[in-house]
Motif scaffolding. Structure first.
Motif, short mmCIF file in Angstrom:
data_model
loop_
_atom_site.label_atom_id
_atom_site.label_comp_id
_atom_site.label_asym_id
_atom_site.label_seq_id
_atom_site.Cartn_x
_atom_site.Cartn_y
_atom_site.Cartn_z
N THR A 237 0.82 -1.21 0.00
CA THR A 237 0.00 0.00 0.00
C THR A 237 0.85 1.27 0.00
O THR A 237 0.40 2.31 -0.49
CB THR A 237 -0.94 0.02 1.22
OG1 THR A 237 -0.17 -0.17 2.42
CG2 THR A 237 -1.97 -1.10 1.11
N SER A 241 -0.27 3.59 -3.47
CA SER A 241 -1.32 4.52 -3.04
C SER A 241 -1.54 5.58 -4.12
O SER A 241 -0.74 6.50 -4.27
CB SER A 241 -0.92 5.19 -1.73
OG SER A 241 -0.93 4.27 -0.68
N THR A 243 -4.79 7.00 -4.46
CA THR A 243 -6.02 7.72 -4.11
C THR A 243 -5.80 9.22 -3.99
O THR A 243 -6.62 10.02 -4.46
CB THR A 243 -6.59 7.18 -2.78
OG1 THR A 243 -6.83 5.79 -2.90
CG2 THR A 243 -7.89 7.89 -2.43
N THR A 305 -2.32 -1.26 -10.53
CA THR A 305 -1.90 0.11 -10.25
C THR A 305 -1.08 0.67 -11.41
O THR A 305 -1.24 1.82 -11.81
CB THR A 305 -1.08 0.16 -8.95
OG1 THR A 305 -1.89 -0.31 -7.86
CG2 THR A 305 -0.62 1.58 -8.65
N ASP A 328 -7.37 -6.47 -3.69
CA ASP A 328 -7.16 -6.10 -2.29
C ASP A 328 -8.16 -6.77 -1.37
O ASP A 328 -7.84 -7.12 -0.23
CB ASP A 328 -7.25 -4.58 -2.16
CG ASP A 328 -6.89 -4.11 -0.76
OD1 ASP A 328 -5.80 -4.46 -0.28
OD2 ASP A 328 -7.70 -3.40 -0.15
N PRO A 363 -0.70 3.11 3.27
CA PRO A 363 -1.35 4.01 2.32
C PRO A 363 -1.21 5.49 2.66
O PRO A 363 -1.10 6.33 1.77
CB PRO A 363 -2.82 3.57 2.35
CG PRO A 363 -2.98 2.80 3.62
CD PRO A 363 -1.65 2.18 3.89
N GLN A 364 -1.22 5.83 3.97
CA GLN A 364 -1.14 7.24 4.32
C GLN A 364 0.25 7.81 4.03
O GLN A 364 0.38 8.89 3.44
CB GLN A 364 -1.49 7.43 5.81
CG GLN A 364 -2.86 6.92 6.21
CD GLN A 364 -3.99 7.71 5.56
OE1 GLN A 364 -3.77 8.65 4.82
NE2 GLN A 364 -5.22 7.32 5.83
N GLU A 367 0.62 8.07 0.35
CA GLU A 367 0.04 9.26 -0.25
C GLU A 367 1.04 10.42 -0.23
O GLU A 367 1.12 11.20 -1.19
CB GLU A 367 -1.25 9.64 0.48
CG GLU A 367 -2.41 8.70 0.19
CD GLU A 367 -3.68 9.10 0.91
OE1 GLU A 367 -3.69 10.21 1.52
OE2 GLU A 367 -4.65 8.34 0.88
N CYS A 390 5.40 -2.05 -5.65
CA CYS A 390 4.54 -3.06 -5.02
C CYS A 390 4.93 -4.46 -5.50
O CYS A 390 5.01 -5.40 -4.69
CB CYS A 390 3.09 -2.77 -5.34
SG CYS A 390 1.92 -4.02 -4.77
#
Length: 408
Positions: A237, A241, A243, A305, A328, A363-364, A367, A390
């Motif tokens: 992630t 990421s 998003t 991705t 996922d 993920p955070q 980002e 990944c």
């Protein structure tokens, strides 16, 4: 009742059913806010780096409170911990709405409230995940996690699509306020539950101490199967990421506006929902060779991705994101089942709190990494190189912990 025999096993248990129904509404509101938050930040700043900073703001409280929140979940009534955290997140959402309607063109108050909401969430998740195995019998736990994934994806589809429509028609502030109202569905479910208080009274409680807080870390470190799943989660992630960059794709690459942005944001959940429903209604225990399936699904996640990174049309972007969601979902259900079934109940909250560092930190922080690379080289390069990262991570974990590959 006769109709209970025709529904998934976990939903036949009243307490779990109440929580599941409440969470569908709450997750939809939360995902609406997540989409609105990125749009709000990009609208105020216009900077890819600011979008990446949203992830950093969210993960710092998670890391800071992770060990404490796990110990709280194992030491106190998990239902009451959830009630307090749900009320706290509702207040943060309401304040974000007031901030948006005020028209203030400063990003730091947005970050401050997003960080505070994340801090409340850091206490909510360990309590909720540790509560679930007490709401259903052990044999129905895999089905419960399949239903959790289904619930999350339903909310993840409805929320972002609604966010696009609400932002376009009513304004960002209404997306925040609707999310604030959605938390009361979970609050009502928690109040309506009938738990076995006698059983809860005799559960092993670790108490509040540094040693108790570190027990979760020690447990994960000496359990290679769980540790390898955590690292796989984090690196996959972190690199994949995308998003945070969706506003850039919607505005500057695909030119689809806020409504198209809402659909793109929900594409991952659409693919995940189809997969989760399929798994939910499959014969119990029908996924064999879980280790290889887990690793292959994460590998597909990375490939999808990369495909999204090359997308120049809305249709291709939507399909690629939907494929990431499908892959996922498979990996998430397997990971959660492995972890819960191999963790004693008195350590579940602390195990989940450690897992938060990995599955939320990935993920955070990803980002933030995506925002930095996008600022330097552009959004497509950021997404494509992340997908490749990944793939490399999956190969490394499979070679480093072969017991994960052989797990069945």
């Amino acid at each position: 009742m006769a109709f209970l025999t025709s529904i998934p096993p976990a939903l036949r248990h009243r307490n779990y059913r109440l929580l599941w129904l409440g969470m569908i509404i709450s997750v939809a509101g939360t995902m609406m806010q997540s989409a609105a938050l990125l749009w709000h930040v990009y609208d105020v700043t216009g900077q890819p780096l600011a979008l990446g900073a949203v992830g950093l703001v969210r993960i710092v409280p998670v890391i800071g409170f992770s060990l404490l929140s796990g110990m709280v979940a194992d030491s106190f009534d998990r239902r009451k911990v959830m009630l307090a955290s749900q009320i706290g997140m509702a207040m943060c959402a309401a304040l974000l709405g007031l901030l948006a309607v005020s028209g203030i063109k400063a990003v730091w108050p947005i970050f401050a409230l997003a960080g505070l909401s994340s801090a409340f969430g850091a206490f909510d998740l360990p309590a909720r995940q540790a509560l679930i195995p007490t709401l259903v019998p052990r044999e129905d736990l895999p089905n419960a996690f399949s239903l959790n994934s289904t619930m999350h994806q339903i909310g993840s589809i409805v929320g972002p699509v609604a966010a696009g429509a609400v932002i376009a028609g009513l304004g960002i502030h209404w997306a925040y306020w609707l999310n604030a109202a959605s938390f009361f569905a979970v609050i009502a479910a928690l109040i309506a539950m009938k738990l076995d208080t006698a059983r809860a009274a005799v559960e092993e409680r670790p108490g509040v101490s540094l040693s108790a807080a570190l027990d979760g870390l020690r447990f994960v470190r000496r359990t290679p199967l769980i540790l390898s799943s955590f690292l796989l989660d984090f690196f996959a992630t972190f690199f994949s990421s995308a998003t945070a960059l969706l506003p850039i794709y919607a505005k500057d690459i695909l030119h689809v506006g806020p409504t198209g942005y809402g659909w793109l944001y929900s594409a991952t959940a659409a693919g995940a929902l189809v997969t989760a429903i399929s798994l939910t209604f499959m014969r119990r225990g029908s996924i064999g060779k879980q280790g290889p399936v887990l690793l292959i699904s994460v590998f597909i996640y990375g490939l999808a991705t990369v495909l999204f990174g090359f997308s120049t049309t809305f249709a291709l972007a939507f399909v690629a994101l939907a494929l990431t969601g499908a892959a996922d979902t498979v990996s998430t259900i397997i990971r959660n089942t492995i972890r819960q079934l191999n963790t004693p109940d008195h350590l579940r909250g602390r195990m989940v709190s450690v897992s938060m560092i990995f599955f939320m930190g990935g993920p955070q922080l990803g980002e933030m990494e995506a925002g930095l690379v996008a600022a330097w080289f552009g959004a497509p390069i950021s997404v494509i190189t992340g997908g490749i990262g990944c793939l490399i991570a999956v190969v490394w974990v499979a070679r480093r912990w072969p017991q994960l590959w052989h797990y069945d």
